[in-house]
Design an enzyme around this catalytic site. Structure first.
Site, PDB file in Angstrom:
ATOM      1  N   ARG A 121       7.987   1.161  -9.629  1.00  0.00           N
ATOM      2  CA  ARG A 121       7.476   2.577  -9.483  1.00  0.00           C
ATOM      3  C   ARG A 121       8.533   3.646  -9.458  1.00  0.00           C
ATOM      4  O   ARG A 121       9.609   3.577  -8.982  1.00  0.00           O
ATOM      5  CB  ARG A 121       6.778   2.724  -8.452  1.00  0.00           C
ATOM      6  CG  ARG A 121       6.355   4.139  -8.062  1.00  0.00           C
ATOM      7  CD  ARG A 121       4.951   4.263  -7.004  1.00  0.00           C
ATOM      8  NE  ARG A 121       5.241   3.444  -5.874  1.00  0.00           N
ATOM      9  CZ  ARG A 121       4.332   3.158  -4.862  1.00  0.00           C
ATOM     10  NH1 ARG A 121       3.038   3.669  -5.417  1.00  0.00           N
ATOM     11  NH2 ARG A 121       4.404   2.703  -3.940  1.00  0.00           N
ATOM     12  N   ARG A 133      -7.266   5.265   6.537  1.00  0.00           N
ATOM     13  CA  ARG A 133      -6.490   4.189   6.563  1.00  0.00           C
ATOM     14  C   ARG A 133      -6.923   2.919   7.628  1.00  0.00           C
ATOM     15  O   ARG A 133      -6.625   1.927   7.469  1.00  0.00           O
ATOM     16  CB  ARG A 133      -4.957   4.699   6.758  1.00  0.00           C
ATOM     17  CG  ARG A 133      -3.930   3.493   6.020  1.00  0.00           C
ATOM     18  CD  ARG A 133      -4.113   3.323   4.510  1.00  0.00           C
ATOM     19  NE  ARG A 133      -2.657   3.036   4.420  1.00  0.00           N
ATOM     20  CZ  ARG A 133      -1.994   4.024   3.583  1.00  0.00           C
ATOM     21  NH1 ARG A 133      -2.778   5.021   3.049  1.00  0.00           N
ATOM     22  NH2 ARG A 133      -0.904   3.879   3.030  1.00  0.00           N
ATOM     23  N   ARG A 182      10.996   5.717  -4.320  1.00  0.00           N
ATOM     24  CA  ARG A 182      10.619   5.882  -2.976  1.00  0.00           C
ATOM     25  C   ARG A 182      11.220   4.905  -1.954  1.00  0.00           C
ATOM     26  O   ARG A 182      11.587   3.895  -2.317  1.00  0.00           O
ATOM     27  CB  ARG A 182       8.932   5.634  -2.571  1.00  0.00           C
ATOM     28  CG  ARG A 182       8.143   6.760  -2.924  1.00  0.00           C
ATOM     29  CD  ARG A 182       6.579   6.442  -3.088  1.00  0.00           C
ATOM     30  NE  ARG A 182       6.137   5.516  -1.924  1.00  0.00           N
ATOM     31  CZ  ARG A 182       4.763   5.288  -1.803  1.00  0.00           C
ATOM     32  NH1 ARG A 182       4.008   5.593  -2.685  1.00  0.00           N
ATOM     33  NH2 ARG A 182       4.503   4.463  -0.756  1.00  0.00           N
ATOM     34  N   ARG A 184       4.529  -3.780   3.907  1.00  0.00           N
ATOM     35  CA  ARG A 184       3.395  -2.721   3.753  1.00  0.00           C
ATOM     36  C   ARG A 184       2.135  -3.138   3.315  1.00  0.00           C
ATOM     37  O   ARG A 184       0.973  -2.986   3.814  1.00  0.00           O
ATOM     38  CB  ARG A 184       3.758  -1.714   2.716  1.00  0.00           C
ATOM     39  CG  ARG A 184       3.207  -0.278   3.160  1.00  0.00           C
ATOM     40  CD  ARG A 184       4.170   1.005   2.400  1.00  0.00           C
ATOM     41  NE  ARG A 184       3.814   0.846   0.885  1.00  0.00           N
ATOM     42  CZ  ARG A 184       4.756   0.970   0.011  1.00  0.00           C
ATOM     43  NH1 ARG A 184       6.040   0.807   0.244  1.00  0.00           N
ATOM     44  NH2 ARG A 184       4.318   1.170  -1.350  1.00  0.00           N
ATOM     45  N   LYS A 234      -4.145   3.694  -6.710  1.00  0.00           N
ATOM     46  CA  LYS A 234      -4.788   5.065  -6.185  1.00  0.00           C
ATOM     47  C   LYS A 234      -4.172   6.325  -6.686  1.00  0.00           C
ATOM     48  O   LYS A 234      -5.135   6.964  -7.221  1.00  0.00           O
ATOM     49  CB  LYS A 234      -4.742   4.952  -4.551  1.00  0.00           C
ATOM     50  CG  LYS A 234      -5.271   3.661  -3.778  1.00  0.00           C
ATOM     51  CD  LYS A 234      -5.401   3.749  -2.253  1.00  0.00           C
ATOM     52  CE  LYS A 234      -3.937   3.641  -1.828  1.00  0.00           C
ATOM     53  NZ  LYS A 234      -3.190   2.559  -2.044  1.00  0.00           N
TER      54      LYS A 234
HETATM   55  P1  AP5 Z   1       0.316   3.835  -7.518  1.00  0.00           P
HETATM   56  O1  AP5 Z   1      -0.924   4.538  -8.210  1.00  0.00           O
HETATM   57  O2  AP5 Z   1       1.304   4.535  -7.097  1.00  0.00           O
HETATM   58  O3  AP5 Z   1      -0.299   2.891  -6.291  1.00  0.00           O
HETATM   59  P2  AP5 Z   1      -0.800   3.308  -4.787  1.00  0.00           P
HETATM   60  O4  AP5 Z   1      -2.091   2.620  -4.766  1.00  0.00           O
HETATM   61  O5  AP5 Z   1      -0.924   4.883  -4.830  1.00  0.00           O
HETATM   62  O6  AP5 Z   1      -0.122   2.830  -4.073  1.00  0.00           O
HETATM   63  P3  AP5 Z   1       0.993   3.369  -2.808  1.00  0.00           P
HETATM   64  O7  AP5 Z   1       2.032   2.405  -2.616  1.00  0.00           O
HETATM   65  O8  AP5 Z   1       1.241   4.788  -2.941  1.00  0.00           O
HETATM   66  O9  AP5 Z   1       0.259   3.029  -1.497  1.00  0.00           O
HETATM   67  P4  AP5 Z   1       0.422   3.162   0.000  1.00  0.00           P
HETATM   68  O10 AP5 Z   1      -0.749   3.045   0.596  1.00  0.00           O
HETATM   69  O11 AP5 Z   1       1.296   2.024   0.282  1.00  0.00           O
HETATM   70  O12 AP5 Z   1       1.462   4.417   0.127  1.00  0.00           O
HETATM   71  P5  AP5 Z   1       1.130   5.852   0.482  1.00  0.00           P
HETATM   72  O13 AP5 Z   1       1.846   6.690  -0.255  1.00  0.00           O
HETATM   73  O14 AP5 Z   1      -0.449   6.139   0.385  1.00  0.00           O
HETATM   74  O15 AP5 Z   1       0.591   2.670  -8.561  1.00  0.00           O
HETATM   75  C1  AP5 Z   1       1.672   1.844  -8.119  1.00  0.00           C
HETATM   76  C2  AP5 Z   1       2.626   1.489  -9.542  1.00  0.00           C
HETATM   77  O16 AP5 Z   1       1.803   0.734 -10.358  1.00  0.00           O
HETATM   78  C3  AP5 Z   1       2.869   2.589 -10.237  1.00  0.00           C
HETATM   79  O17 AP5 Z   1       4.280   2.350 -10.603  1.00  0.00           O
HETATM   80  C4  AP5 Z   1       2.251   2.619 -11.322  1.00  0.00           C
HETATM   81  O18 AP5 Z   1       2.498   3.324 -12.385  1.00  0.00           O
HETATM   82  C5  AP5 Z   1       1.669   1.154 -11.596  1.00  0.00           C
HETATM   83  N1  AP5 Z   1       0.243   1.043 -11.909  1.00  0.00           N
HETATM   84  C6  AP5 Z   1      -0.853   1.549 -11.383  1.00  0.00           C
HETATM   85  N2  AP5 Z   1      -1.981   1.089 -11.985  1.00  0.00           N
HETATM   86  C7  AP5 Z   1      -1.410  -0.034 -13.103  1.00  0.00           C
HETATM   87  C8  AP5 Z   1      -2.140  -0.924 -13.837  1.00  0.00           C
HETATM   88  N3  AP5 Z   1      -3.374  -0.982 -13.914  1.00  0.00           N
HETATM   89  N4  AP5 Z   1      -1.325  -1.884 -14.621  1.00  0.00           N
HETATM   90  C9  AP5 Z   1       0.114  -1.542 -14.427  1.00  0.00           C
HETATM   91  N5  AP5 Z   1       0.675  -0.991 -13.457  1.00  0.00           N
HETATM   92  C10 AP5 Z   1      -0.092   0.030 -12.908  1.00  0.00           C
HETATM   93  O19 AP5 Z   1       1.570   5.880   2.079  1.00  0.00           O
HETATM   94  C11 AP5 Z   1       3.072   5.605   2.332  1.00  0.00           C
HETATM   95  C12 AP5 Z   1       3.033   5.551   3.619  1.00  0.00           C
HETATM   96  O20 AP5 Z   1       2.611   6.767   4.382  1.00  0.00           O
HETATM   97  C13 AP5 Z   1       2.399   4.433   4.478  1.00  0.00           C
HETATM   98  O21 AP5 Z   1       2.977   3.086   4.295  1.00  0.00           O
HETATM   99  C14 AP5 Z   1       2.051   4.922   5.848  1.00  0.00           C
HETATM  100  O22 AP5 Z   1       3.291   4.698   6.832  1.00  0.00           O
HETATM  101  C15 AP5 Z   1       1.939   6.465   5.546  1.00  0.00           C
HETATM  102  N6  AP5 Z   1       0.483   6.615   5.511  1.00  0.00           N
HETATM  103  C16 AP5 Z   1      -0.188   7.369   4.554  1.00  0.00           C
HETATM  104  N7  AP5 Z   1      -1.324   7.598   4.698  1.00  0.00           N
HETATM  105  C17 AP5 Z   1      -1.419   7.089   6.030  1.00  0.00           C
HETATM  106  C18 AP5 Z   1      -2.510   7.237   6.831  1.00  0.00           C
HETATM  107  N8  AP5 Z   1      -4.077   7.824   6.312  1.00  0.00           N
HETATM  108  N9  AP5 Z   1      -2.445   6.809   8.090  1.00  0.00           N
HETATM  109  C19 AP5 Z   1      -1.305   6.309   8.536  1.00  0.00           C
HETATM  110  N10 AP5 Z   1      -0.282   6.302   7.736  1.00  0.00           N
HETATM  111  C20 AP5 Z   1      -0.421   6.470   6.494  1.00  0.00           C
HETATM  112 MG    MG Z   2      -0.105   6.399  -3.938  1.00  0.00          MG
END
Ligand code: AP5
Ligand code: MG
Length: 215
Positions: free
Chosen positions: A127, A88, A160, A171, A13
Site C-alpha cells: 500500500r 472500532r 504508512r 494490527r 475500507k
Molecule cells: P485500504 O482501502 O487502505 O484498506 P483499509 O481497510 O482502509 O485498511 P487500513 O489498514 O486503513 O485499516 P486499519 O483499520 O488497520 O487502519 P486505520 O487507518 O483505520 O486497502 C488496503 C490495500 O489493499 C491498499 O493498498 C489498496 O489499494 C489494496 N486493495 C483494496 N481493495 C483491494 C482489492 N479488492 N484487491 C486488491 N487490492 C485491494 O487505522 C490505523 C490505526 O489508527 C489503527 O491501527 C489504530 O491504532 C488507530 N485507530 C483508527 N481508528 C481507530 C478507532 N476508531 N479507535 C481506536 N484506534 C483507532
Molecule cells: Mg484505511
C-alpha cells in the site's frame, strides 16, 4: 445515507469509502486518516495517538470518540456521511448509537467488507497512501497513474509507518479480536450487509447495489 464501513485492516475500507464519498457526495470520516494528519502536525493528541498506532495498538476510546465528535460537528449529519475505521470497539459503537439517537437519527447501513485474511498482508505491504487526501493505492493492484503521486490531489504518496510486516500482523490480530462483536452488534440492529468480491471494482459494484436497494 449514513454509512459505516467495517472490515479488517487492509480489507479496503478506505479504498471503497473514497469511491462512495465521490459518487454519492458524502463526507468521508476516517479516524486513521485523521490520526495520521494529527501526528504529522505534531498536536498533543497526535503525539499521544502515535505511541499506539506505531505499535499497531488501538488508540484509547476517548481520543477516537473526541475526533469523531469533532468531525461530525463540522458536517450536516442529516445529509449523510461515510464512517471508516470508527467504531472500532463495542464501547465506541454504543457511544455512536447514543450520539445519533440524541439527534433522532441512526446509521442506515453498515457495509462489512469480508476478505480472506490471507490476502491482507500482501495488500497492506504494497500500500501507498496520500496523507493529504487519504487516498489509498497499491503498487501492484491499484497503482497511481504517475508513480508515487496521488491521482486525486497530486501530492506525494508515502508508505504508512504502521505498514511494516510485524505491525501489520499484530494490527490484523487486534482488529480480528474486536470485529466479531461489532458484526453481531449491527446484525442485531438489522443493518449489517456483508460485501464480498475480488477486485476493487467488483466489490464497489456490490456496494452500490446494496446502497441502491436500501435507498
Ligand atoms: P485500504 O482501502 O487502505 O484498506 P483499509 O481497510 O482502509 O485498511 P487500513 O489498514 O486503513 O485499516 P486499519 O483499520 O488497520 O487502519 P486505520 O487507518 O483505520 O486497502 C488496503 C490495500 O489493499 C491498499 O493498498 C489498496 O489499494 C489494496 N486493495 C483494496 N481493495 C483491494 C482489492 N479488492 N484487491 C486488491 N487490492 C485491494 O487505522 C490505523 C490505526 O489508527 C489503527 O491501527 C489504530 O491504532 C488507530 N485507530 C483508527 N481508528 C481507530 C478507532 N476508531 N479507535 C481506536 N484506534 C483507532
Ligand atoms: Mg484505511
Amino acid at each position: 445515507m449514513k454509512l459505516m464501513l467495517l472490515g479488517l485492516s487492509g480489507a479496503g475500507k478506505g479504498t471503497q469509502a473514497k469511491k462512495i464519498s465521490q459518487d454519492y457526495n458524502l463526507p468521508h470520516i476516517a479516524t486513521g486518516d485523521i490520526f495520521r494528519i494529527l501526528i504529522e502536525e505534531g498536536t498533543p493528541l497526535g503525539q499521544r495517538a502515535e505511541k499506539y498506532i506505531e505499535k499497531g495498538k488501538l488508540v484509547p476510546d476517548k481520543d477516537a470518540i473526541k475526533i469523531v465528535k469533532e468531525e461530525l460537528s463540522k458536517i450536516d449529519i442529516f445529509s449523510g456521511f461515510v464512517l471508516d475505521g470508527f467504531p472500532r470497539t463495542l464501547y465506541q459503537a454504543n457511544v455512536l448509537t447514543e450520539l445519533l439517537n440524541d439527534l433522532n437519527t441512526e446509521l442506515d447501513i453498515v457495509l462489512y467488507i469480508k476478505v480472506d485474511p490471507e490476502e491482507l498482508i500482501d495488500r497492506i505491504a504494497g500500500r501507498r497512501v496520500c496523507l493529504n487526501c487519504g487516498a489509498s493505492y497499491h503498487i501492484e493492484y491499484n497503482s497511481p497513474k504517475r508513480e508515487g503521486i496521488c491521482d486525486l490531489c497530486g501530492k506525494e504518496l508515502i508508505q504508512r509507518n504502521d505498514d511494516q510486516e510485524e505491525t501489520i500482523r499484530y494490527r490484523i490480530e487486534v482488529h480480528a479480536r474486536m470485529i466479531d462483536e461489532l458484526i453481531i452488534y449491527y446484525q442485531n440492529k438489522g443493518i449489517l450487509r456483508t460485501i464480498t468480491g475480488k477486485s476493487i471494482e467488483d466489490i464497489y459494484n456490490n456496494i452500490k447495489m446494496t446502497i441502491e436497494v436500501e435507498r
